[in-house]
Enzyme design. Structure first.
Site, mmCIF file in Angstrom:
data_model
loop_
_atom_site.group_PDB
_atom_site.id
_atom_site.type_symbol
_atom_site.label_atom_id
_atom_site.label_comp_id
_atom_site.label_asym_id
_atom_site.label_seq_id
_atom_site.Cartn_x
_atom_site.Cartn_y
_atom_site.Cartn_z
ATOM 1 N N ASP A 37 -105.051 -47.615 -35.454
ATOM 2 C CA ASP A 37 -104.073 -47.775 -36.257
ATOM 3 C C ASP A 37 -104.246 -49.168 -38.030
ATOM 4 O OD1 ASP A 37 -101.839 -47.138 -37.747
ATOM 5 O OD2 ASP A 37 -100.254 -47.511 -36.083
ATOM 6 N N ASP A 38 -104.400 -48.603 -39.217
ATOM 7 C CA ASP A 38 -104.490 -49.189 -40.677
ATOM 8 C C ASP A 38 -105.454 -49.846 -40.395
ATOM 9 O OD1 ASP A 38 -101.893 -47.740 -41.044
ATOM 10 O OD2 ASP A 38 -100.873 -49.478 -41.297
ATOM 11 N N CYS A 77 -99.840 -43.246 -41.387
ATOM 12 C CA CYS A 77 -99.179 -42.809 -39.757
ATOM 13 C C CYS A 77 -99.121 -41.051 -39.803
ATOM 14 C CB CYS A 77 -98.545 -43.560 -39.187
ATOM 15 S SG CYS A 77 -99.158 -44.898 -39.779
ATOM 16 N N HIS A 135 -95.233 -41.501 -32.585
ATOM 17 C CA HIS A 135 -94.903 -41.201 -34.110
ATOM 18 C C HIS A 135 -95.296 -40.148 -34.347
ATOM 19 C CE1 HIS A 135 -94.940 -43.350 -37.725
ATOM 20 N NE2 HIS A 135 -94.385 -42.737 -37.813
ATOM 21 N N ASP A 279 -106.295 -43.824 -38.212
ATOM 22 C CA ASP A 279 -105.470 -43.021 -38.963
ATOM 23 C C ASP A 279 -104.772 -43.026 -40.184
ATOM 24 O OD1 ASP A 279 -104.355 -44.665 -38.683
ATOM 25 O OD2 ASP A 279 -102.150 -44.180 -38.470
ATOM 26 N N ASN A 280 -105.363 -43.687 -40.748
ATOM 27 C CA ASN A 280 -105.986 -43.782 -42.289
ATOM 28 C C ASN A 280 -106.459 -45.552 -42.338
ATOM 29 O OD1 ASN A 280 -102.764 -44.328 -41.130
ATOM 30 N ND2 ASN A 280 -103.821 -46.584 -42.531
HETATM 31 CA CA CA Z 1 -101.441 -46.137 -39.670
#
Ligand code: CA
Length: 462
Positions: A37-38, A77, A135, A279-280
């Site tokens: 994540d990130d 996200c 999420h 995810d990004n």
């Molecule tokens: Ca993210």
């Protein structure tokens, strides 16, 4: 009885026929999807980091096919997850924003008419599990157990505090959840996620059913909360936020190492189809006297942007029983493709009552099919008229709201530094038309992202 006898005969005949014409098809693989994540593009050893130790992911990368043009469907996200779990552009069903944490809201989440990845895999007899960040809506109807996952353990919101003793806002302190019931929070969260996922892998080893596990870390998403041992080992990193972030990435690597170890020691590694992505891109969150703590180099932009730094991510595919590892694959692929790829491996039928956008990557990754899996990939953030991007071969099209469209040749210029729109008007026109045609197949967002408290207050005071 009679029918049973004949179907046994028919199956036998089919097996004999299959045996004569070609080797028996491999048993359906387990499917393991690991999402960070990130994570910054350059913040893993195999992506070039000299600062952050990630030996388990580096070893995994060395055994995998590393997709050098691996993308996610959105620069932040929840929409990326919505696309990954449906195999479709999330814009087709209005999931273009992050859902707020609103347990009474049956609208802010992955729309209930969408068919999910685990629902597809169950058609081929899979057991399905999700561990970690969800999420995709706070209303009970959006709970993973109601969206096709037989087993769930994790954090249902968009992020979480990392230690049981941390204080914070409602979404980031909600109790951990096991199949709809409150679950104890006992450890550094990243480590606990790793243990839960490893336990899932061991628990289902040797089972009759193959399994799907969607393993979504919230690390290294903020808040920057890292274990002391890793902070001490990374003391050479002087910037405090960078050090905490690096320690969070290293702790995630440990947790992934534990899952991979479980896979190997239980004899399941060879026939598990594994995907790894972020995810990004890494966020750009500078603070006074401290630069952004993620590194997306050599890419332009960051989380939230439709430049490469928002959407191009570390991207691994591994399936030893079917795909030769230790290679790179350079054509553009997307996390949106995981569903079609896994369904093909499993022999599961895809939904045929709606357009599906993901592509089965297996023949491409196996070298059986040449050409690009996607003629185009599209991105849109901010709703119709917002920020657009498209990829076609080496070309990257960008159009930010009302501004003039931009064109980059990523083969020559991965950092999107030189806008060549004026030199290639035909390419620009072709991509612009393709984006417009794609846009016609989408709808406006059906819910808004939660606004940061400050912005909300400001707006209310107006
Ligand atoms: Ca993210």
């Amino acid at each position: 009885m009679k029918q049973g006898f004949f179907s046994v005969l028919a199956t036998g005949a089919l097996m004999i026929w299959a045996g004569m014409s070609q080797p028996a098809p491999a048993a359906p693989p387990n499917v393991l999807i690991i999402v960070a994540d990130d994570l910054g593009y350059a913040d893993l050893g195999f992506q070039g980091s000299k600062e952050i130790p990630t030996p388990h992911l580096d070893k995994l990368a060395a055994e995998s096919i590393r997709c050098t043009s691996g993308y996610v469907p959105h620069p932040f996200c929840s929409p990326t997850r919505a696309s990954l779990l449906t195999g479709r552009y999330q814009h087709r069903f209005g999931h273009e924003n992050n859902p707020a944490w609103l347990p009474a809201d049956r609208n802010a989440g992955l729309p209930l008419d969408q068919i999910t990845f685990p629902q597809v895999m169950k058609k081929a007899g899979y057991l399905t599990g999700a561990v970690g960040k969800w999420h995709l809506g706070a209303h009970p109807d959006f709970h993973p157990n109601r969206r096709g996952f037989d087993e769930y353990w994790g954090l249902l919101g968009g992020g979480h505090m990392y230690f049981p003793t941390n204080k914070g806002g409602v979404e980031y302190t909600i109790p951990l959840d096991r199949n709809g019931k409150e679950a104890p929070f006992t450890n550094y969260l990243t480590a606990q996620i790793g243990m839960e996922a490893a336990a899932f892998v061991r628990r289902h080893a040797g089972a009759v059913k193959p399994w799907l596990l969607y393993l979504a870390f919230n690390a290294p998403h903020t808040p920057l909360q890292a274990p002391e041992d890793w902070l001490a080992k990374l003391a050479a990193i002087k910037d405090e936020r960078r050090r905490a972030y690096a320690a969070m990435v290293a702790a995630m690597d440990d947790a992934i190492g534990e899952v991979l170890q479980a896979l190997q020691s239980s004899g399941q590694e060879r026939n598990t189809l594994l995907f790894f992505i972020s995810d990004n891109g890494g966020p750009n969150l500078p603070a006074p006297n401290s630069p952004a703590f993620t590194d997306n180099s050599p890419l332009r932009g960051h989380k939230g942007a439709v430049y490469e730094g928002g959407i191009r991510v570390p991207f691994l595919v591994k399936w030893p029983a079917r795909l030769k590892g230790g290679r790179t694959y350079d054509a553009a692929v997307s996390a949106m493709d995981f569903l079609a790829t896994a369904a093909a491996a499993a022999g599961a039928p895809l939904p045929n009552d709606r357009p599906m956008d993901g592509v089965n990557l297996l023949p491409y990754l196996a070298g059986e099919q040449t050409g690009a899996p996607h003629e185009f990939l599209f991105w849109r953030s901010g709703g119709p008229g917002g920020n657009y991007a498209a990829r076609m071969g080496p070309w990257k099209y960008v159009r930010l709201k009302e501004k003039e469209p931009e064109l980059y040749n990523l083969t020559a210029d991965i950092g999107e530094t030189k806008n060549v729109a004026a030199d290639h008007p035909q390419v620009l026109a072709q991509m612009r038309a393709a984006v417009a045609a794609w846009d016609q197949q989408t709808i406006a967002p059906i819910f808004e992202s939660p606004r940061p408290a400050k912005a909300k207050k400001k707006a209310e005071n107006k």
